[in-house]
Write a protein that holds these residues in place. Structure first.
Motif, short mmCIF file in Angstrom:
data_model
loop_
_atom_site.label_atom_id
_atom_site.label_comp_id
_atom_site.label_asym_id
_atom_site.label_seq_id
_atom_site.Cartn_x
_atom_site.Cartn_y
_atom_site.Cartn_z
N ALA A 107 0.82 -1.21 0.00
CA ALA A 107 0.00 0.00 0.00
C ALA A 107 0.86 1.26 0.00
N ARG B 295 -0.38 5.17 -1.65
CA ARG B 295 -1.72 5.33 -1.07
C ARG B 295 -1.77 6.42 0.00
N ASP C 250 -7.92 2.91 7.03
CA ASP C 250 -7.70 2.14 5.81
C ASP C 250 -7.17 0.74 6.13
#
Length: 501
Positions: free
Chosen positions: A43, A48, A188
């Motif tokens: 990620a 991200r 997240d």
């Protein structure tokens, strides 16, 4: 502002099955830690966490989680410590929300490149310092402030654009379970994870190779963490406990002094990294101080603190037994001293006639025990403090500004506070951390952002002025060296530093 991405239904039900309220969370095994680290690494490498909007959304989600589940946090900390609601809200939840809101309000400014001074050879260039996220960081929270010490560093890691894996303490079972259950629903799911690992497992986890390790706890465990991190050259921040001295001068307001010290020492039943560990009391005020403490504790907790709804309990039997042994083998009980093992209860206790060699002066105190030693003057107090390892905090109470100034400048500690306790350790505008035996690195506010950032120096040069820069190229000639030496001398006179082009 949009909310962070919600978990997929499949993951939601999986998490629900794993962490139903009241069910024990299962330990995170090494293979699971490897998988979580890989997911976070993927990620991060995908970028991200880089955008400001993503970071803001995650920070807002932290605030939302605390607001929507305030009662759950109060209940969890109540189960772990019998912690009063007031203490939970003020010393855990509000502190984290303050950090998150402060980061939200300042994030744009923090993320901007910082321009630095140019010199003769870079007049037409841009000299910048850029704050880059480190990558995937590991945050290990201590048990005595389990929400604050997990989530305040997390706020800094989020603001700086990192992915993070959080490891709450195994001592605070209910609070750890709650964090394990809630964080996947607010943050997240690829960037932020909670693992459940004991202190004995953490060195193995650290060796998986993170980009930074942030640890709060005692010195012994901190040494193990630092050793494990060193094997993979992983940078660390260590916020460690120790013996925090508190000097009480003969020139002070005894009533106010006693209230502030008693609040700090007996808050959370004395389980704190930043509470005063012992008082160095001027001989002339010892009797008044002890009497005032006795009256103050009566006002705070009544004639029987065991029945007070404002006084908590020790987190587990191991800490209870350790604190009881320290209490029974040190000094003379002037106030309190009552213990009940079945409740993990130790009454707020004041010890007098304490010797420097007593166990209470050799060990960290994670319980409601306050030893008092006497000194004849401020010189003796400073000498006593400086003989010990450098503490996390030094406190001084006096109405004499010269006394305060001397304690502040002639002792070395992670932080200093005069005429109060603890407040310097929770202010978002002040860095908080240790020095020497009390740790390394700092956090809070902008300092948390900097802790979890790499300051990358960037020089954006043009291709012009080669007619000057050619002087540095071989073949080396004496004439070129003379010209460069002359230019350097001009720089030293005008800018105070030397610049070789």
């Amino acid at each position: 502002m949009s909310r962070p991405p919600s978990p997929t239904p499949a993951r939601w039900f999986k998490a629900l099955r794993r962490t139903r309220l009241g069910d024990p969370c299962l330990k995170t095994y090494p293979l699971e830690s490897v998988d979580l680290l890989k997911r976070a690494r993927v990620a991060f490498q995908a970028g991200r966490t880089l955008k400001e909007n993503f970071r803001l959304a995650q920070l807002e989600a932290v605030v939302q989680m605390l607001e929507e589940h305030e009662c759950d946090f109060v209940d969890a900390l109540g189960r772990d410590f019998r912690k009063p609601r007031f203490e939970t809200v003020v010393s855990e939840l509000i502190l984290v929300k303050n950090e998150a809101v402060y980061a939200i309000n300042n994030l744009k400014k923090w993320m901007q490149p910082q321009k630095v001074e140019r010199n003769l050879s870079t007049t037409l260039d841009d000299c910048l310092v850029i704050s880059e996220p480190l990558g995937v960081v590991l945050i290990i929270g201590t048990w005595c402030s389990p929400v604050q010490m997990c989530l305040v560093p997390l706020v800094g890691a989020i603001a700086a654009g990192n992915c993070a894996i959080i490891s709450p303490s195994e001592c605070t079972v209910h609070t750890t379970e709650l964090l394990h259950r809630l964080i996947p629903f607010y943050l997240d799911n690829e960037c932020f994870h909670v693992i459940l690992a004991g202190m004995s497992d953490l060195p193995e986890v650290i060796e998986l190779k993170f980009d930074h390790v942030f640890f709060t706890g005692n010195k012994e465990d901190g040494s193990k963490i630092a050793l494990a991190a060193a094997r993979t050259l992983t940078p660390v921040t260590l916020i460690l406990g120790g013996k925090n001295p508190c000097y009480v001068d003969q020139h002070c307001d005894i009533s106010t002094t006693v209230q502030r010290i008693a609040w700090a020492r007996f808050h959370n039943a004395g389980q704190s990294l930043v509470a005063p560990d012992y008082i160095l009391c001027h001989t002339d005020v010892k009797a008044r101080l002890v009497q005032a403490l006795k009256c103050c504790l009566m006002e705070f907790y009544g004639s029987n603190p065991q029945e007070s709804r404002s006084f908590g309990r020790i987190v587990n039997l191991e800490i209870f037994n350790r604190t009881r042994d320290i209490l029974w083998r040190s000094g003379k009980v002037a106030v309190g001293g009552h213990v009940i093992e079945a409740e993990k209860y130790i009454a707020p206790t004041v010890l007098t006639d304490v010797a420097e060699s007593d166990l209470v002066m050799q060990k960290e105190i994670f319980g409601p025990v306050l030893p008092i030693l006497t000194v004849n003057n401020v010189d003796e107090a400073i000498g006593f403090i400086n003989k010990q390892e450098k503490p996390l905090c030094v406190y001084a109470y006096s109405t004499n500004g010269k006394v305060i100034s001397r304690l502040m400048s002639e002792t070395c500690s992670g932080s200093f506070c005069s005429n109060d306790c603890i407040l310097q350790s929770v202010m978002v505008a002040l860095p908080f951390g240790g020095v020497g035996a009390s740790g390394m690195g700092s956090f809070h506010g902008r300092y948390s952002f900097d802790t979890f950032s790499h300051k990358k120096s960037c020089l954006l040069r043009s291709a012009r002025f080669e007619c000057v820069t050619y002087l540095r190229y071989p073949p080396f000639e004496e004439r070129n060296l003379s010209l460069m030496t002359w230019a350097s001398s001009l720089s030293q006179k005008s800018q105070g530093w030397c610049q070789i082009m």
